[in-house]
Design an enzyme around this catalytic site. Structure first.
Site, mmCIF file in Angstrom:
data_model
loop_
_atom_site.group_PDB
_atom_site.id
_atom_site.type_symbol
_atom_site.label_atom_id
_atom_site.label_comp_id
_atom_site.label_asym_id
_atom_site.label_seq_id
_atom_site.Cartn_x
_atom_site.Cartn_y
_atom_site.Cartn_z
ATOM 1 N N GLU A 76 0.688 -1.262 -0.094
ATOM 2 C CA GLU A 76 0.037 -0.221 -0.155
ATOM 3 C C GLU A 76 0.894 1.224 0.161
ATOM 4 O O GLU A 76 0.532 2.301 -0.768
ATOM 5 C CB GLU A 76 -0.806 -0.125 1.270
ATOM 6 C CG GLU A 76 -1.901 1.314 1.384
ATOM 7 C CD GLU A 76 -2.641 1.661 0.378
ATOM 8 O OE1 GLU A 76 -3.196 2.732 0.381
ATOM 9 O OE2 GLU A 76 -2.760 0.647 -0.511
ATOM 10 N N HIS A 79 2.556 2.019 -3.279
ATOM 11 C CA HIS A 79 1.824 2.681 -4.112
ATOM 12 C C HIS A 79 1.589 4.172 -3.807
ATOM 13 O O HIS A 79 1.423 5.005 -4.737
ATOM 14 C CB HIS A 79 0.269 1.874 -3.983
ATOM 15 C CG HIS A 79 -0.738 2.545 -5.115
ATOM 16 N ND1 HIS A 79 -1.998 2.477 -4.607
ATOM 17 C CD2 HIS A 79 -0.677 2.975 -6.376
ATOM 18 C CE1 HIS A 79 -2.753 3.185 -5.711
ATOM 19 N NE2 HIS A 79 -2.076 3.246 -6.531
ATOM 20 N N HIS A 141 -11.897 5.667 -7.889
ATOM 21 C CA HIS A 141 -10.577 5.407 -8.022
ATOM 22 C C HIS A 141 -9.929 4.802 -9.125
ATOM 23 O O HIS A 141 -8.731 5.395 -9.645
ATOM 24 C CB HIS A 141 -10.247 4.980 -6.354
ATOM 25 C CG HIS A 141 -8.675 5.507 -6.185
ATOM 26 N ND1 HIS A 141 -8.203 6.670 -6.258
ATOM 27 C CD2 HIS A 141 -7.533 4.576 -5.640
ATOM 28 C CE1 HIS A 141 -6.943 6.711 -5.853
ATOM 29 N NE2 HIS A 141 -6.619 5.598 -5.468
ATOM 30 N N HIS A 250 -19.587 -8.222 -17.183
ATOM 31 C CA HIS A 250 -18.272 -7.909 -17.772
ATOM 32 C C HIS A 250 -18.083 -8.832 -19.090
ATOM 33 O O HIS A 250 -17.423 -8.421 -20.123
ATOM 34 C CB HIS A 250 -17.116 -8.267 -16.713
ATOM 35 C CG HIS A 250 -15.720 -7.581 -16.931
ATOM 36 N ND1 HIS A 250 -15.455 -6.495 -17.246
ATOM 37 C CD2 HIS A 250 -14.535 -8.415 -16.965
ATOM 38 C CE1 HIS A 250 -14.294 -6.167 -17.650
ATOM 39 N NE2 HIS A 250 -13.461 -7.347 -17.445
ATOM 40 N N HIS A 307 -3.631 -8.047 -17.295
ATOM 41 C CA HIS A 307 -4.894 -7.945 -17.452
ATOM 42 C C HIS A 307 -5.323 -6.371 -17.313
ATOM 43 O O HIS A 307 -5.893 -5.870 -18.308
ATOM 44 C CB HIS A 307 -5.992 -8.614 -16.769
ATOM 45 C CG HIS A 307 -7.389 -8.615 -17.643
ATOM 46 N ND1 HIS A 307 -7.594 -8.768 -19.115
ATOM 47 C CD2 HIS A 307 -8.809 -8.523 -16.981
ATOM 48 C CE1 HIS A 307 -8.850 -8.749 -19.356
ATOM 49 N NE2 HIS A 307 -9.484 -8.558 -17.962
#
Length: 362
Positions: A76, A79, A141, A250, A307
């Site tokens: 975290e 990032h 986000h 999706h 992906h």
């Protein structure tokens, strides 16, 4: 894209950094590290993950319900460090653009828009933690990260001026390109919703789901966007039928994207833009392959991150296609609006050209 100009190099650097931030965000989500630090912008009140005995004791005292997991906190915080660096770089780009605005064709609205997106992203990053991974905020986000990346790429294209104007393309091609951009954005949003609700492995077979072409699915709960907040969405709170509905949506989105992009590629090829057509087909094929691999191999981490990268490349290819087409249209309009027309004046069936008086500015 020709480098060597400092403005272009800075924009390209920011674009690459934004791609890294998007992938780090995906890695953080996929390793369930979104709440690796229960506060924001620090981590248990520190600028890094607690390590010493005193820091660990402080964390246990102030956050008794969230014990320190060093590997998740590290994911975290890495990032956050990269996202903070990107925010500083974009701020510098916006300040330079504002100072140079009006000179050398320097765009300034786009850098200022990017600065606004960065502020919004900071807020969503905070809410992602404080609202305990509420899916609506997590998806927003993610979309903000992709928006930042695509806008920086567009800024790099505009600054580079690497493409010469092409003959004006038919309106139908421009409309299909715009539609392709919209459906790709929609599919990325669906992908974010899948990830935020932990629905990636809701169906573990292909082309069916649970051995059925249309299994039991709860779309009402799967897309209940006004659901209450809390207490904690780590791991997801929806039942199996709701997650199945999200996953199926999706897949259906992927079919729609495929059809639209195949049509776009065919149109581009027909109008002499074969390289762009091949780029679109390549990005589409890679993304479809990665999506299928996620299902067949039960979401391996490397493939799942790839992906996300594939989605980013597909989005950037759509930005490039639309930029090229709009560049053509603007170039055509500019030549017309600033051009001169030789207007023949007729008298008695004989056409005369009356020197300077026969020119008309339009």
């Amino acid at each position: 894209m020709h480098l060597g100009n400092k403005k272009i190099e800075n924009a390209v650097f920011a674009t690459l950094l934004a791609l890294v931030v998007v992938l780090l965000g995906a890695y953080t989500r996929l390793t369930h590290a979104g709440l690796g630090c229960p506060d924001w912008p620090g981590c248990y009140g520190f600028i890094s993950v607690p390590k010493t005995e005193a820091q660990l004791a402080h964390a246990e005292l102030h956050y008794p319900d969230t014990p320190v997991e060093a590997h998740k906190g590290r994911n975290e915080m890495v990032h956050r460090y990269f996202a903070g660096t990107l925010a500083l770089v974009i701020t510098l780009l916006a300040l330079k653009a504002w100072r140079r605005h009006g000179r050398d064709g320097q765009p300034y609205r786009l850098p200022l828009m990017l600065l606004g997106v960065v502020f919004a992203q900071a807020a969503f990053g905070m809410w992602t933690v404080t609202l305990k991974l509420w899916p609506q905020v997590v998806t927003a986000h993610l979309l903000g990260g992709f928006a930042t990346l695509s806008l920086l790429f567009l800024l790099s294209l505009r600054l580079s001026r690497a493409f010469a104007p092409l003959p004006k393309l038919p309106l139908s091609v421009r409309r299909i390109a715009a539609l392709a951009l919209l459906v790709v954005i929609g599919q990325i949003a669906l992908g974010g919703w899948v990830s935020a609700n932990y629905a990636a492995v809701a169906c573990v077979d292909l082309p069916t789901c649970h051995g059925e072409w249309w299994p039991q699915a709860d779309f009402a709960n799967g897309f209940h966007l006004t659901q209450h907040i809390g207490p904690n969405y780590l791991g997801g709170q929806l039942d199996s039928d709701a997650r199945t509905a999200i996953h199926l949506s999706h897949r259906l989105g992927a079919l729609m994207v495929t059809c639209v992009l195949l049509l776009l590629s065919w149109k581009l090829h027909r109008h002499g833009l074969s390289k762009l057509a091949r780029l679109v087909l390549l990005a589409l094929a890679v993304q479809i392959g990665l999506g299928i691999s996620n299902v067949l191999f039960h979401l391996p981490l490397a493939v799942a991150v790839a992906h996300n990268a594939g989605g980013a490349m597909l989005l950037l290819s759509m930005v490039l296609v639309n930029y090229r087409i709009r560049l053509v249209a603007k170039a055509e309009v500019r030549r017309v609006s600033q051009g001169w027309r030789l207007t023949p004046l007729s008298s008695g069936g004989v056409i005369h050209y009356l020197g300077d008086n026969s020119w008309r500015r339009f």
